[in-house]
Enzyme design. Structure first.
Site, short mmCIF file in Angstrom:
data_model
loop_
_atom_site.label_atom_id
_atom_site.label_comp_id
_atom_site.label_asym_id
_atom_site.label_seq_id
_atom_site.Cartn_x
_atom_site.Cartn_y
_atom_site.Cartn_z
N LYS A 13 91.78 91.57 22.13
CA LYS A 13 91.53 91.88 20.71
C LYS A 13 92.60 92.87 20.21
O LYS A 13 93.74 92.77 20.65
CB LYS A 13 90.09 92.36 20.51
CG LYS A 13 89.09 91.36 21.13
CD LYS A 13 87.67 91.60 20.76
CE LYS A 13 86.77 90.55 21.40
NZ LYS A 13 85.38 90.66 21.04
N HIS A 104 88.27 82.65 16.32
CA HIS A 104 87.34 83.64 16.87
C HIS A 104 86.43 84.15 15.75
O HIS A 104 86.86 84.30 14.60
CB HIS A 104 88.13 84.81 17.48
CG HIS A 104 87.27 85.69 18.33
ND1 HIS A 104 86.42 86.62 17.78
CD2 HIS A 104 87.09 85.77 19.67
CE1 HIS A 104 85.76 87.24 18.75
NE2 HIS A 104 86.15 86.74 19.91
N GLU A 189 80.79 81.09 22.00
CA GLU A 189 80.61 82.54 21.90
C GLU A 189 79.55 82.85 20.86
O GLU A 189 79.87 83.01 19.66
CB GLU A 189 81.92 83.22 21.49
CG GLU A 189 83.01 83.14 22.52
CD GLU A 189 83.95 84.35 22.44
OE1 GLU A 189 84.11 85.02 23.46
OE2 GLU A 189 84.47 84.64 21.36
N GLY A 195 80.12 91.80 22.25
CA GLY A 195 80.21 93.26 22.16
C GLY A 195 78.87 93.98 22.08
O GLY A 195 78.82 95.14 21.72
P1 13P Z 1 82.80 90.89 24.67
O1 13P Z 1 83.06 90.44 26.09
O2 13P Z 1 83.27 92.28 24.40
O3 13P Z 1 81.38 90.67 24.29
O4 13P Z 1 83.69 89.98 23.71
C1 13P Z 1 83.62 88.61 23.85
C2 13P Z 1 84.66 88.01 23.00
O5 13P Z 1 84.60 88.09 21.79
C3 13P Z 1 85.79 87.34 23.67
O6 13P Z 1 86.55 86.61 22.78
#
Ligand code: 13P
Length: 267
Positions: A13, A104, A189, A195
């Site tokens: 990110k 995303h 996802e 997160g």
């Molecule tokens: P986290 O592993 O921090 O939950 O994030 C997942 C994500 O958005 C991967 O693209």
């Protein structure tokens, strides 16, 4: 992505803040993967654009066994599009840069990414020979309505995001000598799991994976990853299912020790 392998994709990110820290994460990845190719797992790191070139050079020198990807790409290769980076530029960095994450949920939520722009980006990236990791997933309000509502939400996303793609995937196969299932990858996802520390139940993730494979069967055997609060202690719970072709990891990809543990736990 070879059929018999599972993928671990690290999405950094907008992290880390400095190239020094990016180097440290690179070292952790190199340590975790070692200098031998792994039979069962392929590792991909997706840093911010600004670190890609330097890390690609380091990767060539270190001969570490992972590859790189971008977190987004624009649909035009060149032109008056302030701030954008195109597929040809990514390909131009070198053969280490093979993947790109598209759609995303954070881009959809904070940056106005729509199914229309996602669709254009996928087409451009596939035409350039990049492996696309398309992210889909339902928000909490939808999940609260039950599994049928979540499935319908994802079905709609897939329909719009992949519209008109069939022939392009085939064209891409010929051009690159790849087979088509290597070019398109879907990451499931669920937004409520990103997160939050509340990873989806692995059985539920597996069911959704199977559903996504059915919904994309026109491309035959599209690999599907799970993403959302995956850590070194939960990664094996997903990868033990053959239907789950890998994981997309956010927060845990920013801690060196966690990276090493995660990769070692599944090798
Ligand atoms: P986290 O592993 O921090 O939950 O994030 C997942 C994500 O958005 C991967 O693209």
């Amino acid at each position: 992505m070879p059929k018999d392998k599972q993928l671990i994709v690290f999405n950094w990110k907008e992290n880390p803040a400095t190239s020094r820290e990016a180097d440290r994460l690179f070292e952790a990845l190199a340590k975790a993967t070692g200098n031998k190719a792994r039979k069962n797992i392929e590792i991909v790191a997706c840093p911010p654009f600004i670190y890609l070139q330097e890390l690609s050079k380091k990767l060539m020198i270190a001969r570490a066994h992972f590859s790189l990807g971008a977190q987004d790409v624009f649909w035009e290769d060149i032109g008056a599009y302030t701030g954008e980076v195109g597929s040809a530029m990514l390909r131009g960095i070198g053969k280490n840069v093979q993947y790109v994450i598209i759609g995303h949920s954070e881009r959809r939520r904070f940056l106005g990414e729509t199914d229309v722009t996602v669709n254009k980006k996928i087409k451009a990236a596939l035409s350039a020979g990049l492996h696309v990791i398309l992210c889909v997933g339902e928000p909490k309000e939808v999940r609260k309505q039950g599994i049928a509502a979540a499935r319908q939400y994802i079905k709609n996303q897939l329909k719009k995001d992949l519209q008109g793609l069939d022939s392009r995937l085939r064209g891409n196969d010929k051009k690159n000598g790849d087979n088509k299932k290597e070019s398109l990858i879907i990451a499931y996802e669920p937004i409520w799991a990103i997160g939050t520390g509340k990873n989806a139940d692995p059985d539920d993730a597996r069911d959704m994976t199977i559903f996504i494979k059915k919904e994309t069967r026109q491309f035959s055997d599209v690999p599907v990853l799970y993403g959302g609060s995956v850590s070194s202690s939960t990664v094996a719970d997903y990868l033990c299912y053959t239907e789950i072709n890998g994981v997309l990891v956010g927060g845990a990809s920013l801690r060196g020790e966690e990276i090493v543990k995660m990769v070692r736990n599944v090798l």
